[in-house]
Design an enzyme around this catalytic site. Structure first.
Site, mmCIF file in Angstrom:
data_model
loop_
_atom_site.group_PDB
_atom_site.id
_atom_site.type_symbol
_atom_site.label_atom_id
_atom_site.label_comp_id
_atom_site.label_asym_id
_atom_site.label_seq_id
_atom_site.Cartn_x
_atom_site.Cartn_y
_atom_site.Cartn_z
ATOM 1 N N ASP A 42 0.830 -1.205 0.000
ATOM 2 C CA ASP A 42 0.000 0.000 0.000
ATOM 3 C C ASP A 42 0.865 1.256 0.000
ATOM 4 O OD1 ASP A 42 -2.315 -1.399 0.107
ATOM 5 O OD2 ASP A 42 -2.833 -0.882 2.170
ATOM 6 N N LYS A 63 -3.705 2.533 -3.401
ATOM 7 C CA LYS A 63 -4.878 3.271 -3.886
ATOM 8 C C LYS A 63 -5.533 3.802 -2.645
ATOM 9 C CE LYS A 63 -7.201 -1.081 -4.246
ATOM 10 N NZ LYS A 63 -7.734 -1.008 -2.894
ATOM 11 N N MET A 176 -10.988 7.464 7.456
ATOM 12 C CA MET A 176 -11.198 8.113 6.146
ATOM 13 C C MET A 176 -12.307 9.157 6.212
ATOM 14 S SD MET A 176 -10.844 4.769 3.675
ATOM 15 C CE MET A 176 -11.538 3.592 4.809
HETATM 16 C C1 LIG Z 1 -7.866 2.431 3.728
HETATM 17 S S1 LIG Z 1 -7.911 2.744 5.452
HETATM 18 C C2 LIG Z 1 -6.873 1.464 6.036
HETATM 19 C C3 LIG Z 1 -6.961 1.221 7.507
HETATM 20 C C4 LIG Z 1 -5.970 0.189 7.987
HETATM 21 N N1 LIG Z 1 -6.252 -1.101 7.448
HETATM 22 C C5 LIG Z 1 -5.911 0.110 9.513
HETATM 23 O O1 LIG Z 1 -6.234 -0.945 10.063
HETATM 24 O O2 LIG Z 1 -5.519 1.110 10.131
HETATM 25 C C6 LIG Z 1 -6.861 4.173 5.561
HETATM 26 C C7 LIG Z 1 -7.321 5.087 6.697
HETATM 27 O O3 LIG Z 1 -6.837 4.610 7.951
HETATM 28 C C8 LIG Z 1 -6.551 5.692 8.801
HETATM 29 N N2 LIG Z 1 -5.109 5.681 9.104
HETATM 30 C C9 LIG Z 1 -4.191 4.838 8.608
HETATM 31 N N3 LIG Z 1 -2.981 5.101 9.144
HETATM 32 C C10 LIG Z 1 -3.149 6.130 10.002
HETATM 33 C C11 LIG Z 1 -2.278 6.867 10.851
HETATM 34 N N4 LIG Z 1 -0.969 6.578 10.941
HETATM 35 N N5 LIG Z 1 -2.784 7.880 11.587
HETATM 36 C C12 LIG Z 1 -4.105 8.186 11.527
HETATM 37 N N6 LIG Z 1 -4.972 7.520 10.731
HETATM 38 C C13 LIG Z 1 -4.515 6.503 9.985
HETATM 39 C C14 LIG Z 1 -6.957 6.959 8.040
HETATM 40 O O4 LIG Z 1 -8.301 7.256 8.347
HETATM 41 C C15 LIG Z 1 -6.791 6.509 6.607
HETATM 42 O O5 LIG Z 1 -7.543 7.309 5.717
#
Ligand SMILES: C[S@@+](CC[C@H](N)C(=O)[O-])C[C@H]1O[C@@H](n2cnc3c(N)ncnc32)[C@H](O)[C@@H]1O
Length: 268
Positions: A42, A63, A176
């Protein structure tokens, strides 16, 4: 190349890379990366995490927000094709692979092709944020349950009642959603969540670039708008469990340079 395993097929491992910091990776994930022949990763995966895959071909398939179904079908096909020629195929996803990661499509495609698949959990962003804020998402007498949700709807997806599980007595973590903070706040108010409920918007959790914005459900929209566009990945955490941490964060005793110092001085 490391020819495929049983019947010429390798195994595809859906691996959680954690929230960002490379040292928040599981030992199992690190071991698999070392053994990997190819890694599909990713956009949010840290370069130091990728560097563990010393012998692997690395393919970026990022993506953001999982919105492009064509891209997802392409990724599914690439995983199946890779497992026909490699023994260890790693699909490395941010956070945990089974939360907002479109893992089901990949599992379905692999099972349909008869390719063995295993899942390696990772630390999801919600838990990294809770740890950094030092806020338990469940607290005795305050919140017994947690809702992980997203208002984001993919192009090929029917809208869902994303806020259905949220109410005044629980903790909600919205993935998100920072780019649509006004809509999130409006929906929460419509659900009867009080305007003074504490909110934290945390960007880049677990990374040195982390930033926190504290507000309430009533001021969420203007707080996010005033700070400018959210550049990195961000979560919105909502609930009474935040109240003590919020008081520390917004009360800065003389001499305290930052939240952590303020928290220490406030006796947290
Ligand atoms: C497609 S989702 C994937 C989530 C991922 N599978 C998880 O378990 O954290 C991506 C979203 O996760 C959140 N996210 C991922 N990494 C983050 C971080 N380091 N700090 C804050 N939000 C995060 C945000 O809302 C971002 O838009």
């Amino acid at each position: 190349m490391n020819p495929g395993g049983i019947n010429g097929r390798g195994t595809v491992y859906l691996v959680g890379a954690g929230p960002g910091a490379p040292d928040l990776l599981t030992l199992r994930a690190a071991e698999l990366l070392k053994r990997a022949d190819i890694v599909f990763h990713d956009a949010l995966v840290h370069p130091e995490t990728l560097a563990l895959a010393v012998n692997a071909e690395k393919v970026a398939v990022g993506k953001r927000c999982g919105r492009h179904s064509t891209a997802q079908r392409f990724i599914n096909k690439r995983l199946v094709d890779a497992a026909r020629i490699h023994r260890v195929v790693v699909r490395l996803k941010g956070g945990d692979p089974l939360l907002f990661g479109r893992a089901q499509e990949e599992i379905d495609a692999l099972q349909a092709a008869g390719i063995p698949c295993e899942i390696v959990p990772g630390i999801t962003a919600a838990l990294a944020v809770a740890a950094e804020l030092k806020v338990p998402l469940t607290q005795r007498g305050v919140a017994r349950n947690v809702v992980l949700t997203t208002p984001r709807v993919g192009q090929d997806e029917r809208g869902s009642d994303w806020a259905a599980g949220i109410h005044a007595g629980n903790t909600a973590v919205v993935y998100m959603g920072a780019g649509m903070a006004a809509a999130v706040a409006k929906e929460l108010r419509a659900r009867g969540v009080p305007a003074d409920t504490p909110v934290a918007v945390v960007e880049n959790a677990s990374l040195p670039s982390r930033s926190d914005r504290w507000c309430t459900v009533g001021t969420l929209a203007e707080t996010v708008a005033a700070a400018g566009p959210v550049a990195g990945p961000a979560l919105i955490v909502i609930g009474e469990v935040l109240r003590r941490a919020q008081q520390c964060a917004t009360f800065t005793p003389a001499g305290a340079q930052n939240f952590h110092e303020a928290a220490v001085q406030a006796g947290r």
